[in-house]
Design an enzyme around this catalytic site. Structure first.
Site, PDB file in Angstrom:
ATOM      1  N   PRO A  51       0.642  -1.236   0.055  1.00 20.79           N
ATOM      2  CA  PRO A  51       0.142   0.137  -0.115  1.00 20.79           C
ATOM      3  C   PRO A  51       0.844   1.255   0.197  1.00 20.79           C
ATOM      4  O   PRO A  51       2.045   1.190   0.772  1.00 20.79           O
ATOM      5  CB  PRO A  51      -0.947  -0.041   1.199  1.00 20.79           C
ATOM      6  CG  PRO A  51       0.094  -1.108   2.182  1.00 20.79           C
ATOM      7  CD  PRO A  51       0.622  -1.890   1.404  1.00 20.79           C
ATOM      8  N   ASP A  90      -1.409   3.088   3.345  1.00 23.49           N
ATOM      9  CA  ASP A  90      -0.415   3.196   4.443  1.00 23.49           C
ATOM     10  C   ASP A  90      -0.538   4.518   5.163  1.00 23.49           C
ATOM     11  O   ASP A  90      -0.480   5.304   4.491  1.00 23.49           O
ATOM     12  CB  ASP A  90       0.904   2.936   3.973  1.00 23.49           C
ATOM     13  CG  ASP A  90       2.069   2.798   4.920  1.00 23.49           C
ATOM     14  OD1 ASP A  90       1.654   2.565   6.082  1.00 23.49           O
ATOM     15  OD2 ASP A  90       3.380   2.922   4.715  1.00 23.49           O
ATOM     16  N   TRP A 521       6.821  -0.832   9.540  1.00 21.24           N
ATOM     17  CA  TRP A 521       7.379  -2.375   8.666  1.00 21.24           C
ATOM     18  C   TRP A 521       6.276  -3.338   9.264  1.00 21.24           C
ATOM     19  O   TRP A 521       6.351  -4.275   8.378  1.00 21.24           O
ATOM     20  CB  TRP A 521       8.729  -2.283   8.590  1.00 21.24           C
ATOM     21  CG  TRP A 521       9.224  -1.319   7.712  1.00 21.24           C
ATOM     22  CD1 TRP A 521       9.845   0.118   7.918  1.00 21.24           C
ATOM     23  CD2 TRP A 521       9.262  -1.231   6.108  1.00 21.24           C
ATOM     24  NE1 TRP A 521      10.282   0.650   6.970  1.00 21.24           N
ATOM     25  CE2 TRP A 521       9.902   0.060   5.949  1.00 21.24           C
ATOM     26  CE3 TRP A 521       8.695  -2.031   5.110  1.00 21.24           C
ATOM     27  CZ2 TRP A 521      10.000   0.346   4.492  1.00 21.24           C
ATOM     28  CZ3 TRP A 521       8.881  -1.819   4.033  1.00 21.24           C
ATOM     29  CH2 TRP A 521       9.563  -0.580   3.583  1.00 21.24           C
ATOM     30  N   GLN A 557      13.217  -2.430  -2.300  1.00 18.82           N
ATOM     31  CA  GLN A 557      12.444  -3.348  -1.428  1.00 18.82           C
ATOM     32  C   GLN A 557      12.826  -4.718  -0.998  1.00 18.82           C
ATOM     33  O   GLN A 557      12.272  -5.389  -0.246  1.00 18.82           O
ATOM     34  CB  GLN A 557      10.954  -3.434  -1.781  1.00 18.82           C
ATOM     35  CG  GLN A 557      10.178  -2.150  -2.106  1.00 18.82           C
ATOM     36  CD  GLN A 557       9.587  -1.867  -0.632  1.00 18.82           C
ATOM     37  OE1 GLN A 557      10.063  -2.021   0.370  1.00 18.82           O
ATOM     38  NE2 GLN A 557       8.847  -0.427  -0.892  1.00 18.82           N
ATOM     39  N   TRP A 561      10.554  -4.636   2.185  1.00 26.60           N
ATOM     40  CA  TRP A 561       9.345  -5.024   2.458  1.00 26.60           C
ATOM     41  C   TRP A 561       9.307  -6.457   2.139  1.00 26.60           C
ATOM     42  O   TRP A 561       8.903  -7.379   2.736  1.00 26.60           O
ATOM     43  CB  TRP A 561       8.206  -4.439   1.260  1.00 26.60           C
ATOM     44  CG  TRP A 561       6.754  -4.735   1.734  1.00 26.60           C
ATOM     45  CD1 TRP A 561       6.355  -4.577   2.745  1.00 26.60           C
ATOM     46  CD2 TRP A 561       5.981  -5.206   0.523  1.00 26.60           C
ATOM     47  NE1 TRP A 561       5.027  -5.311   2.595  1.00 26.60           N
ATOM     48  CE2 TRP A 561       4.753  -5.287   1.415  1.00 26.60           C
ATOM     49  CE3 TRP A 561       5.950  -5.417  -0.703  1.00 26.60           C
ATOM     50  CZ2 TRP A 561       3.520  -6.097   0.525  1.00 26.60           C
ATOM     51  CZ3 TRP A 561       4.817  -5.903  -1.391  1.00 26.60           C
ATOM     52  CH2 TRP A 561       3.617  -6.021  -0.684  1.00 26.60           C
ATOM     53  N   LYS A 594      18.825  10.491  -9.466  1.00 28.65           N
ATOM     54  CA  LYS A 594      17.487  10.623  -8.860  1.00 28.65           C
ATOM     55  C   LYS A 594      16.420  11.628  -9.392  1.00 28.65           C
ATOM     56  O   LYS A 594      16.732  12.727  -9.496  1.00 28.65           O
ATOM     57  CB  LYS A 594      17.468  10.677  -7.406  1.00 28.65           C
ATOM     58  CG  LYS A 594      16.147  10.100  -6.650  1.00 28.65           C
ATOM     59  CD  LYS A 594      16.561  10.416  -4.967  1.00 28.65           C
ATOM     60  CE  LYS A 594      15.154  10.098  -4.348  1.00 28.65           C
ATOM     61  NZ  LYS A 594      15.219  10.145  -2.853  1.00 28.65           N
ATOM     62  N   LYS A 597      12.180  17.264  -8.273  1.00 25.84           N
ATOM     63  CA  LYS A 597      11.609  18.334  -8.702  1.00 25.84           C
ATOM     64  C   LYS A 597      12.725  19.502  -8.996  1.00 25.84           C
ATOM     65  O   LYS A 597      12.543  20.409  -9.640  1.00 25.84           O
ATOM     66  CB  LYS A 597      10.497  18.965  -7.790  1.00 25.84           C
ATOM     67  CG  LYS A 597       9.065  18.268  -7.862  1.00 25.84           C
ATOM     68  CD  LYS A 597       8.072  19.173  -7.886  1.00 25.84           C
ATOM     69  CE  LYS A 597       6.548  18.545  -8.299  1.00 25.84           C
ATOM     70  NZ  LYS A 597       5.967  17.628  -7.535  1.00 25.84           N
TER      71      LYS A 597
END
Ligand SMILES: [Zn+2]
Ligand SMILES: [Zn+2]
Length: 936
Positions: A51, A90, A521, A557, A561, A594, A597
């Site tokens: 999520p 989340d 987590w 991840q 995760w 990366k 903006k």
């Protein structure tokens, strides 16, 4: 006039507009819902969604992982499986807390309890996450992701939190959770421990700094010092031991009147001349007492202090082979605990030296560095000072430099689980495969115990109640807590949950909840269970959803995760956490940095989707190496190329079919064609079906798209190109072409449906009249229709054609100009039908084949007067076609034509040829070429 069999195709297609129309159709006709309900409940395919944070905005990264979360559910649905898809949010953790701190102008964590009050703070957190980011739905729709938004779960919902509580209880009861003093990364601004993997997820969380490193002198006897090396002056204030490696060789050297002890191989760091007076092993130093630099604190009873201890981790690679030991390092703390050394913690939870530190109490720990060095230099206790450049971790939320600090916190005992974690990983299918025993297992090997408690507020509570005697009550459900406490539990959040007390069953005293909340987590790692409120929802059976068939996220991840899911699944069920996992790379900015903006290094995703559409984005990303775990730079050019290089080509093929089928009033009927082009394209189609199926079953979207791309190119540049004469008013082989093409395009739209669901839907519905391609079943390759020999020969045919065209180009003779003969040498090609294809494409009267081994193609370039006239006739046809187009003539409309008198001398059959090709009913002679009228 007869009704059209198919809806006419818009030649000026605008894909984003087409997609809007399809979206509206899906919503109005509930196609998504039907795609689930039409599949049996007994045959499910499950995927687990990570999520997103509730108030965040979608970016290329979230779109990238969102797309395979749609591709594979669509694919398996077409394969007959029922695929549940519910969105999740989340909600907990530092991102929300930081925002609320900003809003309430909270500078220090202490202010939350002392000035604002926890209740107000939590209410603000709830308010903050209430505003679900509306942007998501637009993006999710426009990348064609089907997911149930209405019934989205939130990690802050009571049922979700109850499952998390249950999971904690399971792990606690099985002995996987302990409370203890361990060193963990810690953010002094957020005043909470931070997981190492939270930091490791993003390279931006590290920064390079230069700071002093020093060799300190610790007195053993008058005139004899141990030289100890350290990079952290601030913790010299609380250094209670020194460590040596017992196995290492050390030396005692003399410089002037002073003796120094250090590792034998490190003497090059000594300033000036020295003389070795003694050699000794590290173990001989163990147990020696030294004079501390600071001794303002009391040593705990029965603890040792200011003594040399053994440490296997000490090396002579850097420094002096002797290190200072304080509580602020993982190995330091472990050796202190083992050797029963006094642990002095002199830094408070905000990174300030505690008030009992003389002179420097209340100062930020890093600000003390120069002061400590100055003080020790003045006292003659520093041997040398150097500068040292290294990389340090910073907080992923507030970017404050993190400190390694001892935490009395809750941990998952990962060390005890490691062997099992490796075994449960063995059965997982990783794509790409190299991550399986590469990055994943490597990070597993180095994983410290997982600190799962946070000294914060906005999260699931650590569900432990403790009495003054240290007895614990760990409830596994709200019902159990209500029964034990006699209280009605409405909210599991702080501060309400902290008001709930229970009577200790062992001693009768009041037990209160421990103050910490859980690392979010733990919630992410509980998603499989918690999103279904397992085991409390009686309708949900474990084996129906666990382990899920599929998950996908980016490389970061692997140690986050994917790892926590695995820890929890292994701890609870000795099981892997998922069956198939796809690891994507990272999408970087146009400059390779990366995306940011501030750098302005990426095109706005919404603008791009509005301009080129969702299908093209899917084809671009799913066809790129990012799906093989590699990082890519975002490229508008490559995105756009999926429109021009694939979608428009397919569209033109589809347009050709529909336009002519309508012109010819073709009526659908099944059939089997023996024409060589039809057998060939059918063979390719069967092969394609097999390839795409296999690729998607292996979760390889790149391969699937590559195969489709090649096929579309073949059908456009060869099959359709060579079939133009077969259809239309003068068509020679309509029936075979139409039923073959219909079958090809129908199957192709099915194969394309998971990858480019909009265009596939549009084409499929028009061709079949069915409700949706996404309700259709996946095609199965018919291997009996694959003709390897024919495919091989066709490659040769195209090679010959290419060579012949090159010769014409060289001689500057257009293809429209017929030539008499093509001569070629080869052993293989004799088939008349194939030779005819060459003849037509190359525009020659005859082909002569000579046996040989060596492949060669030659053209007779002589243009006889007769050939010249034929060429002119063809040129005339071309010009008339342009006129027809300019007048907007329908393909089957007949015309009247004015031709220059110069053509009157042409043979009758050539004039007849021109009239036939251009649908001319009558010709008049004049000075120019003109289209004088339509014959209706
Ligand atoms: Zn922080
Ligand atoms: Zn008790």
């Amino acid at each position: 006039m007869k009704k059209n069999q198919f809806e006419p195709v818009n030649t000026q297609v605008n894909f984003p507009e087409l997609e809007e129309r399809v979206l509206k159709y899906w919503k109005e006709h509930k196609i998504f819902e039907k795609s689930i309900e039409s599949r049996s409940k007994d045959k499910t395919w499950t995927f687990l969604d990570g999520p997103p944070f509730i108030t965040g905005l979608p970016h290329y990264g979230s779109l990238l992982s969102s797309i395979p979360k749609d591709v594979f559910p669509r694919f398996w649905t077409m394969k007959g499986y029922r695929v549940r898809r519910v969105w999740g949010w989340d909600c907990h953790g530092l991102p929300a807390e930081n925002k609320v701190e900003e809003k309430l102008k909270i500078k220090r964590k202490k202010d939350i309890e002392e000035k604002i009050g926890v209740k107000t703070f939590i209410d603000e957190c709830k308010l903050y996450v209430k505003d679900v980011s509306g942007e998501w739905e637009w993006y999710v729709d426009h990348i064609a992701r089907w997911v149930d938004f209405k019934n989205a779960y939130k990690t802050m919902d009571k049922p979700y939190m109850e499952t998390v509580m249950w999971i904690f209880k399971q792990m606690y009861d099985k002995g996987h959770i302990y409370k203890g003093l361990r060193v963990s990364l810690y953010c002094p601004h957020c005043s909470t421990p931070i997981s190492n993997f939270e930091v490791a997820m993003d390279a931006d969380n590290y920064k390079s700094i230069s700071e002093p490193t020093a060799v300190y002198k610790y007195k053993l006897e008058p005139s004899t010092f141990l030289l100890a090396w350290s990079t952290t002056p601030w913790n010299k204030v609380a250094t209670t031991a020194l460590a040596v490696n017992p196995k290492l060789d050390y030396v005692k050297v003399k410089q002037g009147d002073t003796y120094y002890i250090l590792a034998k191989t490190t003497t090059k760091m000594l300033k000036d001349e020295y003389e070795i007076v003694e050699e000794l092993k590290g173990k001989e130093l163990v147990g020696k007492k030294f004079v501390p630099h600071y001794d303002y604190y009391l040593i705990e009873k029965e603890k040792k202090a200011f003594v040399v201890v053994p440490g296997d981790f000490v090396t002579a690679d850097e420094g002096t082979g002797i290190v200072t030991i304080a509580a602020y390092g993982e190995e330091d703390l472990a050796v202190m605990q083992k050797e029963n050394i006094h642990i002095e913690m002199h830094v408070d939870e905000e990174g300030m030296l505690k008030s009992n530190v003389p002179n420097w109490g209340g100062k930020y720990y890093l600000d003390v560095d120069p002061l400590v060095i100055e003080d020790l230099q003045n006292r003659g206790l520093i041997y040398r000072v150097d500068s040292y450049t290294h990389t340090v971790p910073t907080c992923w939320r507030c970017h404050t430099r993190l400190i390694y600090a001892p935490q009395d916190a809750w941990y998952v005992n990962v060390q005890n689980l490691k062997e099992k974690l490796k075994i449960t990983n063995d059965v997982v299918n990783w794509f790409p495969e190299h991550f399986k025993y590469g990055r994943y297992v490597k990070s597993l090997e180095h994983a410290p115990d997982w600190c799962i408690s946070r000294s914060r507020y906005w999260g699931s509570p650590v569900p432990v109640w403790e009495c003054p005697n240290g007895h614990r009550f760990v409830p596994g459900s709200i019902a159990e807590l209500e029964k034990e406490s006699g209280a009605k539990i409405n909210d599991l959040h702080k501060p309400d949950i902290d008001k709930v007390t229970v009577i200790c069953q062992q001693c009768g005293k009041t037990a209160r909840r421990v103050p910490e909340v859980l690392d979010s987590w733990i919630e992410a790692g509980s998603a499989s269970f918690a999103e279904r409120h397992f085991p409390f929802d009686q309708a949900v059976k474990l084996e129906e959803f666990f382990p899920p068939d599929f998950i996908v996220e980016y490389t970061g991840q692997i140690r986050a995760w994917f790892y926590v899911l695995h820890v929890i699944a292994t701890a609870l069920y000795d099981s892997h956490a998922f069956k198939n996992v796809v690891v994507t790379g990272v999408i970087l900015g146009t400059d390779g940095r990366k995306m940011s903006k501030n750098y302005g290094n990426y095109p706005d995703p919404k603008e791009m989707i509005t301009k080129y559409g969702g299908d093209a984005l899917r084809l671009y990303l799913m066809g790129s190496p990012v799906m093989h775990g590699e990082d890519i730079r975002i490229s508008e050019e490559q995105y756009r190329m999926r429109v021009r290089g694939l979608m428009l080509i397919l569209w033109n093929v589809y347009n050709f079919f529909v336009t002519y089928a309508n012109v010819d009033h073709w009526e659908k009927k099944p059939g089997k064609s023996n024409a060589v082009l039809d057998r060939w394209i059918t063979s390719l189609l069967q092969k394609l079906t097999g390839e795409v199926t296999e690729a998607l079953e292996k979760y390889d979207t790149v391969k699937a798209i590559e195969s489709i791309h090649n096929f579309v190119s073949d059908i456009s540049t060869w099959y359709i190109r060579r079939s133009r004469d077969r259809v239309g008013p003068n068509g020679t082989d309509k029936e075979n072409f139409y039923h073959t093409s219909l079958a090809v395009l129908t199957t192709l739209s099915k194969l394309l449906a998971p990858l480019a669901p909009f265009i596939a839907e549009e084409i499929y519905r028009n061709l079949t009249g069915e409700e949706s391609v996404h309700l259709a079943f996946w095609p199965i390759a018919d291997k009996t229709l694959i003709h390897e020999e024919l495919e091989k020969n066709m490659v040769l045919v195209r090679k010959i054609v290419e060579a012949a065209h090159a010769k014409r180009k060289e001689a500057k003779i257009k293809v429209r100009q017929p030539l008499n003969e093509l001569r070629m040498t080869n052993d293989e090609l004799r088939d008349e039908e194939l030779l005819d294809l060459i003849k037509q494409e190359v525009n020659v009267k005859r082909i002569t084949v000579v046996d040989g081994k060596k492949f060669s193609v030659d053209l007779d370039l002589t243009i006889t007067p007769q050939l010249k006239q034929e060429g002119d006739a063809r040129e005339l046809v071309r010009q008339v076609q342009i006129l027809r187009k300019g007048k907007g003539c329908r393909i089957d409309e007949h015309i009247s034509l004015l031709l220059p008198k110069s053509y009157q001398s042409f043979p009758e059959d050539l004039i007849a040829y021109v009239k036939r090709e251009t649908l001319t009913s009558n010709v008049q002679w004049g000075e120019t070429i003109e289209l004088t009228g339509l014959v209706r």
